[in-house]
Design a protein around this motif. Structure first.
Motif, PDB file in Angstrom:
ATOM      1  N   GLU A  36      -2.044 -60.684 -61.211  1.00 49.40           N
ATOM      2  CA  GLU A  36      -2.293 -59.286 -61.511  1.00 49.40           C
ATOM      3  C   GLU A  36      -0.995 -58.488 -61.367  1.00 49.40           C
ATOM      4  N   ASP A  37      -0.907 -57.403 -62.098  1.00 47.78           N
ATOM      5  CA  ASP A  37       0.276 -56.562 -62.018  1.00 47.78           C
ATOM      6  C   ASP A  37       0.434 -55.978 -60.613  1.00 47.78           C
ATOM      7  N   HIS A  38       1.674 -55.925 -60.140  1.00 43.52           N
ATOM      8  CA  HIS A  38       2.039 -55.294 -58.869  1.00 43.52           C
ATOM      9  C   HIS A  38       1.223 -55.840 -57.694  1.00 43.52           C
ATOM     10  N   SER A  39       0.978 -57.139 -57.693  1.00 44.34           N
ATOM     11  CA  SER A  39       0.128 -57.732 -56.657  1.00 44.34           C
ATOM     12  C   SER A  39       0.842 -58.730 -55.766  1.00 44.34           C
ATOM     13  N   VAL A  40       1.840 -59.425 -56.270  1.00 44.99           N
ATOM     14  CA  VAL A  40       2.396 -60.591 -55.585  1.00 44.99           C
ATOM     15  C   VAL A  40       3.418 -60.184 -54.536  1.00 44.99           C
ATOM     16  N   SER A  42      24.221 -65.137 -55.029  1.00 40.36           N
ATOM     17  CA  SER A  42      22.789 -64.940 -55.296  1.00 40.36           C
ATOM     18  C   SER A  42      22.207 -63.871 -54.388  1.00 40.36           C
ATOM     19  N   ALA A  43      22.621 -63.856 -53.121  1.00 44.42           N
ATOM     20  CA  ALA A  43      22.152 -62.817 -52.204  1.00 44.42           C
ATOM     21  C   ALA A  43      22.583 -61.443 -52.693  1.00 44.42           C
ATOM     22  N   GLN A  44      23.799 -61.334 -53.199  1.00 41.44           N
ATOM     23  CA  GLN A  44      24.281 -60.055 -53.732  1.00 41.44           C
ATOM     24  C   GLN A  44      23.479 -59.640 -54.962  1.00 41.44           C
ATOM     25  N   THR A  45      23.148 -60.603 -55.805  1.00 41.85           N
ATOM     26  CA  THR A  45      22.354 -60.300 -56.994  1.00 41.85           C
ATOM     27  C   THR A  45      20.983 -59.762 -56.621  1.00 41.85           C
ATOM     28  N   VAL A  46      20.308 -60.422 -55.688  1.00 39.11           N
ATOM     29  CA  VAL A  46      18.977 -59.981 -55.290  1.00 39.11           C
ATOM     30  C   VAL A  46      19.042 -58.626 -54.592  1.00 39.11           C
ATOM     31  N   ALA A  47      19.972 -58.456 -53.676  1.00 37.31           N
ATOM     32  CA  ALA A  47      20.076 -57.187 -52.952  1.00 37.31           C
ATOM     33  C   ALA A  47      20.335 -56.018 -53.899  1.00 37.31           C
ATOM     34  N   HIS A  48      21.123 -56.248 -54.925  1.00 34.46           N
ATOM     35  CA  HIS A  48      21.522 -55.152 -55.813  1.00 34.46           C
ATOM     36  C   HIS A  48      20.539 -54.929 -56.963  1.00 34.46           C
ATOM     37  N   HIS A  49      19.939 -55.998 -57.486  1.00 39.85           N
ATOM     38  CA  HIS A  49      19.188 -55.884 -58.734  1.00 39.85           C
ATOM     39  C   HIS A  49      17.676 -56.041 -58.587  1.00 39.85           C
ATOM     40  N   TRP A  50      17.181 -56.487 -57.440  1.00 38.75           N
ATOM     41  CA  TRP A  50      15.734 -56.700 -57.326  1.00 38.75           C
ATOM     42  C   TRP A  50      15.015 -55.366 -57.516  1.00 38.75           C
ATOM     43  N   PRO A  51      14.031 -55.296 -58.434  1.00 36.01           N
ATOM     44  CA  PRO A  51      13.501 -53.994 -58.830  1.00 36.01           C
ATOM     45  C   PRO A  51      12.301 -53.478 -58.034  1.00 36.01           C
ATOM     46  N   THR A  52      11.858 -54.194 -57.018  1.00 28.36           N
ATOM     47  CA  THR A  52      10.718 -53.742 -56.215  1.00 28.36           C
ATOM     48  C   THR A  52      11.172 -53.476 -54.781  1.00 28.36           C
ATOM     49  N   PRO A  53      10.310 -52.922 -53.940  1.00 22.36           N
ATOM     50  CA  PRO A  53      10.677 -52.783 -52.529  1.00 22.36           C
ATOM     51  C   PRO A  53      11.048 -54.118 -51.887  1.00 22.36           C
ATOM     52  N   LEU A  54      12.026 -54.062 -50.984  1.00 18.99           N
ATOM     53  CA  LEU A  54      12.478 -55.222 -50.226  1.00 18.99           C
ATOM     54  C   LEU A  54      12.346 -54.912 -48.736  1.00 18.99           C
ATOM     55  N   LEU A  55      11.862 -55.884 -47.995  1.00 20.31           N
ATOM     56  CA  LEU A  55      11.743 -55.767 -46.544  1.00 20.31           C
ATOM     57  C   LEU A  55      12.517 -56.904 -45.904  1.00 20.31           C
ATOM     58  N   TRP A  56      13.510 -56.561 -45.084  1.00 22.47           N
ATOM     59  CA  TRP A  56      14.400 -57.545 -44.480  1.00 22.47           C
ATOM     60  C   TRP A  56      13.983 -57.803 -43.037  1.00 22.47           C
ATOM     61  N   SER A  57      13.905 -59.071 -42.671  1.00 26.03           N
ATOM     62  CA  SER A  57      13.747 -59.463 -41.275  1.00 26.03           C
ATOM     63  C   SER A  57      15.072 -60.073 -40.838  1.00 26.03           C
ATOM     64  N   GLY A  58      15.809 -59.340 -40.018  1.00 26.05           N
ATOM     65  CA  GLY A  58      17.153 -59.759 -39.664  1.00 26.05           C
ATOM     66  C   GLY A  58      17.199 -60.802 -38.563  1.00 26.05           C
ATOM     67  N   ALA A  64      12.156 -57.833 -65.731  1.00 24.50           N
ATOM     68  CA  ALA A  64      10.961 -57.109 -66.159  1.00 24.50           C
ATOM     69  C   ALA A  64       9.694 -57.770 -65.630  1.00 24.50           C
ATOM     70  N   LEU A  65       9.685 -59.096 -65.583  1.00 27.59           N
ATOM     71  CA  LEU A  65       8.517 -59.822 -65.064  1.00 27.59           C
ATOM     72  C   LEU A  65       8.317 -59.522 -63.581  1.00 27.59           C
ATOM     73  N   VAL A  66       9.402 -59.524 -62.834  1.00 27.10           N
ATOM     74  CA  VAL A  66       9.321 -59.186 -61.414  1.00 27.10           C
ATOM     75  C   VAL A  66       8.813 -57.767 -61.232  1.00 27.10           C
ATOM     76  N   LYS A  67       9.363 -56.850 -61.981  1.00 27.80           N
ATOM     77  CA  LYS A  67       8.973 -55.442 -61.856  1.00 27.80           C
ATOM     78  C   LYS A  67       7.497 -55.241 -62.157  1.00 27.80           C
ATOM     79  N   GLN A  68       6.959 -56.016 -63.092  1.00 27.42           N
ATOM     80  CA  GLN A  68       5.556 -55.865 -63.482  1.00 27.42           C
ATOM     81  C   GLN A  68       4.604 -56.536 -62.510  1.00 27.42           C
TER      82      GLN A  68
END
Length: 348
Positions: free
Chosen positions: A147-151, A220-236, A180-184
Motif C-alpha cells: 500500500e502507498d505510504h505504508s512500508v 552509499s550512506a551519503q546517497t541515502v542521507a541526502h536523497h532519501w525522500p521520506t522521514p528518516l529515524l537514526w539510532s546512533g 519515486a517508488l520509495v516516495k510512494q
C-alpha cells in the motif's frame, strides 16, 4: 528472567506527524509492514533483531515482508533463511547484494550448514546466497505490491542496497524509478548508523564517531542521507552501546528447544559471559512500537555523512531526519523488552 530486571518542537512537518512519534489509533492496530535490511553475519545483534521481528509478528504487531542483505558472503542469506524457517516463515523473500562489501565469513553464519547426522540442524531451503535474487529486485517487487505510504524499512547494515534502490530504473515490478517508488510506498526509514551524543558525552569513542555501518560504504550512506525522500529515524552508536544484552538471557531463556539459532549464534560470535550491545534491535523496536516511550525523539533536522564516515546533525524545522535519545529511566525497561521479545518462543 533474572534478578536485575525485577529490581520538543511544537510544529513539525506533516510527514513526521504521520510517522513519528505517534500513529493514529486505527494504524496502531494494524501490523507494521516491515523490510529488514541487514549485514547479518558481521555482528550478532542482527540475528537477535531478526528473532525479535518474528516475535512481534507472532503478536500481530508487524509483518516481515522481505529480508535484504548487505554482507556479501554466500552464507549470510542461508542463515537468515534458517532463522525465518525456525520461526515458521521460511517463505519470506530474501535478496542479496553482490558488492564485495565484507566478503569474509561470519562467525556464526556457518550454523546454516551445520548438520546433526545427515540433517541440517536448522532446516531451510536457500543453501547459498549465490542462488538468491538481487536485493534491489526484491525491494522493488516488495514495495510495488505494498500500500502507498505504508512500508517501514529498518536498515541495520550498510546503505548499499537502499542507495542502489534509489538509483534503480523502472522495470517489470513498477514503472517508477527508485526514488519515486520509495516516495510512494515507504512511510519511514529507520537506520542504525551514526552517533548523536549529548554534548557532555561527546568524548572518547563518541567524539567524531565513525560508525561501522557507514564506513563500510560511505558513498552509499551519503546517497541515502541526502536523497532519501521520506522521514528518516537514526539510532546512533550511543543508543545500542547503552543497552547491553545480558548474557544470562542467552544461557537461561532459550532452552525451550535443544538448539536455538539465536543463542547459538551469540555463543559462536563471542562466548559468554559478555553483554553484547543491542544496536540493531533498537531500530526495530521503535518503529514497530512507536508509542510506548521506550526512547525519546530529537527535534527534526538533517544528518550529513562526511567523507570520513562521521555524522553531523543540523536542526531545522522542515528537516526529514530525527534520531533516538535515551534516558537512564528508560534503559532497564528497554533492555527487558528486548530480552523478552528476542527470547520469545516461536508459534508452532
Amino acid at each position: 528472567m533474572f534478578d536485575c530486571f525485577r529490581c520538543a518542537v511544537v510544529t513539525l512537518m506533516l510527514a513526521w506527524t504521520v510517522a513519528l512519534p505517534a500513529l493514529a489509533a486505527d494504524d496502531e492496530k494494524r501490523p507494521v509492514p516491515l523490510i529488514f535490511d541487514t549485514d547479518i553475519g558481521n555482528d550478532v545483534d542482527d540475528a537477535l533483531a531478526l528473532g525479535m521481528i518474528h516475535a512481534l509478528q507472532s503478536r500481530g504487531e508487524c509483518e516481515l515482508l522481505a529480508v535484504t542483505i548487505t554482507k556479501d558472503h554466500p552464507l549470510a542469506a542461508p542463515f537468515a533463511d534458517a532463522v525465518n524457517t525456525f520461526y515458521g516463515r521460511g517463505e519470506i523473500p530474501i535478496g542479496v547484494c553482490r558488492s564485495g562489501k565484507t566478503p569474509e565469513p561470519g562467525r556464526f553464519t556457518q550454523l546454516a550448514k551445520l548438520k546433526d547426522g545427515q540433517r541440517l540442524r536448522y532446516p531451510h531451503d536457500l543453501l547459498s546466497g549465490d542462488d538468491a535474487p538481487d536485493a534491489v529486485s526484491v525491494l522493488r517487487e516488495t514495495l510495488a505490491a505494498a500500500e502507498d505510504h505504508s512500508v517501514v524499512i529498518a536498515q541495520v547494515g550498510f546503505s548499499t542496497n537502499l542507495a542502489n534502490l534509489l538509483k534503480s530504473k523502472p522495470d517489470d515490478a513498477s514503472p517508477l524509478d527508485g526514488e519515486a517508488l520509495v516516495k510512494q510506498k515507504v512511510r519511514l526509514l529507520s537506520l542504525m548508523a551514526g552517533a548523536f551524543p549529548k554534548p557532555a558525552e561527546a568524548v572518547g569513542r563518541l567524539k567524531n564517531h565513525k560508525g561501522y555501518n557507514i564506513i563500510k560504504d560511505i558513498p552509499s550512506a551519503q546517497t541515502v542521507a541526502h536523497h532519501w525522500p521520506t522521514p528518516l529515524l537514526w539510532s546512533g552508536y550511543e543508543i545500542g552501546i547503552s543497552l547491553p544484552y545480558p548474557h544470562q538471557s542467552i544461557q537461561q531463556d532459550y532452552g525451550y528447544v535443544p538448539h536455538h539459532p539465536l543463542s547459538e549464534a551469540y555463543v559462536a560470535f563471542l562466548p559468554p559471559p559478555h553483554n553484547r550491545p543491542t544496536w540493531d534491535l533498537t531500530s526495530v523496536l521503535q518503529v514497530v512500537r512507536p508509542n510506548r516511550n521506550y526512547f525519546g525523539i530529537s527535534q527534526p533536522g538533517s544528518v550529513a555523512v562526511a567523507d570520513d564516515g562521521s555524522t553531523q546533525f543540523t536542526p531545522s524545522a522542515d528537516g526529514r531526519h530525527r534520531y533516538l535519545t535515551l534516558t537512564e529511566d528508560q534503559k532497564l525497561r528497554v533492555i527487558e523488552t528486548l530480552v523478552l521479545l528476542s527470547s520469545e518462543p516461536p508459534q508452532r
